[in-house]
Write an enzyme that holds these catalytic residues in place. Sequence first.
Site, short mmCIF file in Angstrom:
data_model
loop_
_atom_site.label_atom_id
_atom_site.label_comp_id
_atom_site.label_asym_id
_atom_site.label_seq_id
_atom_site.Cartn_x
_atom_site.Cartn_y
_atom_site.Cartn_z
N LYS A 73 0.84 -1.21 0.00
CA LYS A 73 0.00 0.00 0.00
C LYS A 73 0.87 1.26 0.00
O LYS A 73 0.55 2.25 -0.65
CB LYS A 73 -0.93 -0.04 1.22
CG LYS A 73 -1.06 1.23 2.03
CD LYS A 73 -1.92 1.05 3.24
CE LYS A 73 -1.47 1.87 4.42
NZ LYS A 73 -1.72 3.30 4.34
N ASN A 74 1.98 1.21 0.73
CA ASN A 74 2.85 2.38 0.83
C ASN A 74 3.70 2.60 -0.42
O ASN A 74 4.35 3.63 -0.55
CB ASN A 74 3.73 2.31 2.09
CG ASN A 74 2.90 2.48 3.35
OD1 ASN A 74 1.92 3.21 3.35
ND2 ASN A 74 3.28 1.80 4.42
N ARG B 109 -3.83 10.28 4.90
CA ARG B 109 -2.64 11.14 4.97
C ARG B 109 -1.94 11.19 3.61
O ARG B 109 -1.26 12.17 3.29
CB ARG B 109 -1.69 10.58 6.05
CG ARG B 109 -0.47 11.44 6.23
CD ARG B 109 0.40 10.96 7.36
NE ARG B 109 1.70 11.63 7.30
CZ ARG B 109 1.93 12.86 7.69
NH1 ARG B 109 0.95 13.59 8.18
NH2 ARG B 109 3.14 13.39 7.60
N ASP C 119 -3.91 7.83 10.13
CA ASP C 119 -3.92 7.17 11.43
C ASP C 119 -3.66 8.15 12.57
O ASP C 119 -2.92 9.12 12.42
CB ASP C 119 -2.81 6.11 11.49
CG ASP C 119 -3.20 4.84 10.76
OD1 ASP C 119 -4.41 4.62 10.61
OD2 ASP C 119 -2.31 4.09 10.35
N ASP D 265 6.11 0.03 11.54
CA ASP D 265 4.78 -0.51 11.27
C ASP D 265 4.60 -1.94 11.76
O ASP D 265 3.48 -2.46 11.76
CB ASP D 265 4.45 -0.45 9.77
CG ASP D 265 3.97 0.93 9.34
OD1 ASP D 265 3.71 1.77 10.22
OD2 ASP D 265 3.85 1.17 8.13
N MET E 179 9.23 6.05 17.05
CA MET E 179 8.83 6.99 16.02
C MET E 179 7.47 7.66 16.23
O MET E 179 7.25 8.78 15.78
CB MET E 179 8.89 6.29 14.66
CG MET E 179 10.33 5.85 14.36
SD MET E 179 10.54 4.91 12.86
CE MET E 179 10.46 6.19 11.64
#
Length: 431
Positions: A24-25, A95, A119, A314, A336
Amino acid sequence: MAPIQYIVEGGHRLSGSIEPSGNKNSALPIIAAALLTEHPVTLENVPRIRDTETLVELIRSVGASAEWTARNTLHIHAKSIRAADLDPELCVRIRASILLAGPLLARCGEVMLPPPGGDVIGRRRLDTHVLALEQLGAKVIATDRLEFRAARLAGADVFLDEPSVTATENALVAAVAADGVTYLRNAASEPHVQDLANFLVALGAKIEGIGTNTMIIHGPATLGGTTYRIQPDHIEVGSLIGLAAVTRSQLRITRAGVEHLRSIRMGFERLGIVCRVEGDDLIVPSNQTLKIQDDFGGHVPKLEDQPWPAFPADLMSIAIVTATQCEGVILMFEKMFESRMFFVDKLIAMGARIVLCDPHRAIIAGPSRLRGASMISPDIRAGMAMLLAAVCAEGTSTINNADQIERGYERIDERLNALGAKIKRVPERKG
């Protein structure tokens, strides 16, 4: 849209093969970057999830045509686009709307962006995007929205104040269209950044240093069209490794993109989970020790996230749930995002032995027998971690706000049920 709920009957062993979805990223910045060229682009292995669907709506709103020609194949043609005001309702959903800044600035000379959503995992700075695009010649005005303007973009020696993935991607796309050479330093180098860079090269861009923290972009590029396949999602692969471990199941993860799994495999090995590679498949055997490996001298070990190529942020939520089923004690250090750990209270209610030290650190002592519970998914990765906990728990769990999970994992209920899980989606999926 009705809220989505997963009702999970835990305690079932899984078996079989599963192929991870496209990343997805990778898909999000590549869909945005398809606006750079006026020639047709075909993207294969695109995950059909809410975030990609929302971004497709956004690129249509600026005049690009975008059609799904197969379930996971997307055809985009941005022959002529306009810097229209982007729909605030669509932007607030994801985002990734910030990723339109680079390509729209390059094609139209201006873009107005409402505040992006996404998120709720702590503050996520936009400063790096602004600083990078300003160095390439953009003027940025921040009011109730972000206005980017540039009569022309010029190559520059750009040092990012943090190795932000999306800021690297925006700067990379803008630099491809800029006049002259751009040095992009302290750049993010995650697999999805590499995927975007390789897509831009397929369009005709000249980029050196892909996969390192310094990229050199020779602009302006003459871009054509291409057909490009999105690479597998290494975060989904990590989630499936955790799933196999907590259910003590053997799984074959096919076409897993094993070249990007070194740090992930090393992180899980610290929890006593060893995978086997066969070609581009990853096998997670069922006979894992699930014994946390102490540091040299018998000290309590630590698993921490860091920028790529270290263990990814993640996967911290997944690693936490996995550690609850492993023998020993480990410190998890999430550096993070300051709100990502706050889902552990749900795991404690299920029976996990966890001490939340502060917003960034938790100590997990295992193994614990988890009991079914009712939970609310706060974000994509915590939601998937809750699903892992529910699948290995005794009894039935309800996960509310499962829409969040489906933002990042395509038809995950159906795909896990095919392996032997018992997940009921409410409402049932149509088509």
